[in-house]
Design a protein around this motif. Structure first.
Motif, PDB file in Angstrom:
ATOM      1  N   VAL A  47     -26.711  40.640  19.531  1.00 27.29           N
ATOM      2  CA  VAL A  47     -25.767  39.740  18.875  1.00 27.29           C
ATOM      3  C   VAL A  47     -24.523  40.516  18.466  1.00 27.29           C
ATOM      4  CG1 VAL A  47     -25.452  38.139  16.940  1.00 27.29           C
ATOM      5  CG2 VAL A  47     -27.703  38.367  17.998  1.00 27.29           C
ATOM      6  N   THR A  48     -23.355  39.974  18.812  1.00 26.09           N
ATOM      7  CA  THR A  48     -22.104  40.577  18.370  1.00 26.09           C
ATOM      8  C   THR A  48     -21.558  39.784  17.188  1.00 26.09           C
ATOM      9  OG1 THR A  48     -20.811  39.248  19.914  1.00 26.09           O
ATOM     10  CG2 THR A  48     -21.528  41.401  20.681  1.00 26.09           C
ATOM     11  N   VAL A  49     -20.824  40.478  16.327  1.00 26.01           N
ATOM     12  CA  VAL A  49     -20.237  39.862  15.144  1.00 26.01           C
ATOM     13  C   VAL A  49     -18.722  40.090  15.208  1.00 26.01           C
ATOM     14  CG1 VAL A  49     -20.301  39.717  12.620  1.00 26.01           C
ATOM     15  CG2 VAL A  49     -22.325  40.478  13.876  1.00 26.01           C
ATOM     16  N   LEU A  68     -25.172  38.034  23.250  1.00 27.03           N
ATOM     17  CA  LEU A  68     -24.658  38.597  24.489  1.00 27.03           C
ATOM     18  C   LEU A  68     -24.945  37.642  25.646  1.00 27.03           C
ATOM     19  CD1 LEU A  68     -23.285  41.125  25.608  1.00 27.03           C
ATOM     20  CD2 LEU A  68     -25.538  41.998  26.144  1.00 27.03           C
ATOM     21  N   GLY A  69     -23.912  37.333  26.389  1.00 25.27           N
ATOM     22  CA  GLY A  69     -24.051  36.405  27.505  1.00 25.27           C
ATOM     23  C   GLY A  69     -24.004  34.946  27.086  1.00 25.27           C
ATOM     24  N   GLY A  70     -23.936  34.663  25.799  1.00 23.24           N
ATOM     25  CA  GLY A  70     -23.880  33.286  25.324  1.00 23.24           C
ATOM     26  C   GLY A  70     -25.160  32.507  25.534  1.00 23.24           C
ATOM     27  N   GLN A  71     -26.279  33.213  25.674  1.00 24.19           N
ATOM     28  CA  GLN A  71     -27.556  32.544  25.919  1.00 24.19           C
ATOM     29  C   GLN A  71     -28.347  32.414  24.630  1.00 24.19           C
ATOM     30  OE1 GLN A  71     -29.426  34.912  28.882  1.00 24.19           O
ATOM     31  NE2 GLN A  71     -28.017  34.297  30.499  1.00 24.19           N
ATOM     32  N   HIS A  72     -29.143  31.362  24.549  1.00 25.67           N
ATOM     33  CA  HIS A  72     -30.035  31.109  23.403  1.00 25.67           C
ATOM     34  C   HIS A  72     -29.250  31.044  22.092  1.00 25.67           C
ATOM     35  CE1 HIS A  72     -33.196  31.888  26.278  1.00 25.67           C
ATOM     36  NE2 HIS A  72     -32.692  33.089  26.510  1.00 25.67           N
ATOM     37  N   VAL A  73     -28.113  30.391  22.126  1.00 24.64           N
ATOM     38  CA  VAL A  73     -27.222  30.333  20.972  1.00 24.64           C
ATOM     39  C   VAL A  73     -27.885  29.643  19.788  1.00 24.64           C
ATOM     40  CG1 VAL A  73     -25.035  29.371  20.161  1.00 24.64           C
ATOM     41  CG2 VAL A  73     -25.156  30.433  22.396  1.00 24.64           C
ATOM     42  N   ASP A  74     -28.473  28.477  20.021  1.00 23.45           N
ATOM     43  CA  ASP A  74     -29.074  27.715  18.926  1.00 23.45           C
ATOM     44  C   ASP A  74     -30.231  28.460  18.277  1.00 23.45           C
ATOM     45  OD1 ASP A  74     -27.258  25.640  19.321  1.00 23.45           O
ATOM     46  OD2 ASP A  74     -28.582  24.615  20.753  1.00 23.45           O
ATOM     47  N   LEU A 103     -24.242  33.954   2.640  1.00 22.79           N
ATOM     48  CA  LEU A 103     -23.862  33.950   4.053  1.00 22.79           C
ATOM     49  C   LEU A 103     -24.236  32.653   4.750  1.00 22.79           C
ATOM     50  CD1 LEU A 103     -25.066  37.487   5.117  1.00 22.79           C
ATOM     51  CD2 LEU A 103     -22.718  36.746   4.859  1.00 22.79           C
ATOM     52  N   THR A 104     -23.363  32.243   5.656  1.00 21.98           N
ATOM     53  CA  THR A 104     -23.689  31.215   6.630  1.00 21.98           C
ATOM     54  C   THR A 104     -23.308  31.776   7.992  1.00 21.98           C
ATOM     55  OG1 THR A 104     -21.544  30.151   6.339  1.00 21.98           O
ATOM     56  CG2 THR A 104     -23.366  29.250   5.079  1.00 21.98           C
ATOM     57  N   PHE A 105     -24.012  31.344   9.004  1.00 20.44           N
ATOM     58  CA  PHE A 105     -23.770  31.850  10.352  1.00 20.44           C
ATOM     59  C   PHE A 105     -23.311  30.709  11.244  1.00 20.44           C
ATOM     60  CE2 PHE A 105     -26.749  34.764   8.438  1.00 20.44           C
ATOM     61  CZ  PHE A 105     -26.212  35.985   8.769  1.00 20.44           C
ATOM     62  N   GLU A 106     -22.267  30.988  12.017  1.00 18.43           N
ATOM     63  CA  GLU A 106     -21.746  30.015  12.974  1.00 18.43           C
ATOM     64  C   GLU A 106     -21.483  30.729  14.292  1.00 18.43           C
ATOM     65  OE1 GLU A 106     -18.340  27.777  11.795  1.00 18.43           O
ATOM     66  OE2 GLU A 106     -19.140  27.352   9.798  1.00 18.43           O
ATOM     67  N   ILE A 107     -21.462  29.932  15.347  1.00 18.31           N
ATOM     68  CA  ILE A 107     -21.141  30.467  16.670  1.00 18.31           C
ATOM     69  C   ILE A 107     -19.647  30.745  16.723  1.00 18.31           C
ATOM     70  CG2 ILE A 107     -20.969  29.834  19.120  1.00 18.31           C
ATOM     71  CD1 ILE A 107     -23.711  30.679  18.162  1.00 18.31           C
ATOM     72  N   ASP A 108     -19.284  31.871  17.307  1.00 19.61           N
ATOM     73  CA  ASP A 108     -17.874  32.220  17.481  1.00 19.61           C
ATOM     74  C   ASP A 108     -17.342  31.476  18.699  1.00 19.61           C
ATOM     75  OD1 ASP A 108     -15.407  33.411  17.268  1.00 19.61           O
ATOM     76  OD2 ASP A 108     -16.011  35.156  18.442  1.00 19.61           O
TER      77      ASP A 108
END
Length: 139
Positions: A47-49, A68-74, A103-108
């Motif tokens: 995971v990149t931040v 990485l690769g945008g896979q399994h985002v959810d 903290l809250t996490f969201e997709i970039d």
């Protein structure tokens, strides 16, 4: 309506918000890289931040992450939100602040937005508007 991590009335973030966000980003990236979180999804995902935004009062922060690769985002977002109290505790050991932000996490989505803008710039409509007289390869 304002987003968490942004100032009221569209003001740019303060230097303190930027500094705290960057400190949190570095510490969070280190925690994710070392694999300190005991979660099966996060153990196999890289995971990149790219960014962490803090609210003006520094009580809340939104970490924008991308697997990485945008896979399994959810699954990654769900795993990070499941473990956010543990992550907050680990961050408290690494970053010295009076209050550790919640903290809250969201997709970039900035990569998607960049791709969308790139596609717009390469579209035939824009190429037509940027003819040789408007800045093409003519002198």
């Amino acid at each position: 309506m304002t987003r968490r991590g942004s100032n009221v009335a569209g003001k740019p973030p303060s230097q303190r918000q930027l500094r705290v966000g960057e400190m949190l980003r570095h510490a969070l990236a280190e925690i994710l890289q070392r694999g300190d979180i005991a979660d099966p999804v996060l153990e196999v995902a890289v995971v990149t931040v790219p960014e962490v935004r803090a609210t003006p009062d520094l009580r809340h922060a939104t970490a924008f992450v991308m697997p990485l690769g945008g896979q399994h985002v959810d699954e990654v977002i769900a795993a990070l939100n499941r473990n956010r109290k543990f992550i907050r505790g680990e961050l408290a050991h690494k970053v010295t602040l009076k209050y550790m932000p919640d903290l809250t996490f969201e997709i970039d989505r900035s990569f998607d937005e960049g791709d969308r803008i790139d596609q717009l710039l390469r579209s035939p409509e824009v190429a037509r508007d940027l003819g040789p007289e408007d800045g093409g390869d003519g002198d």
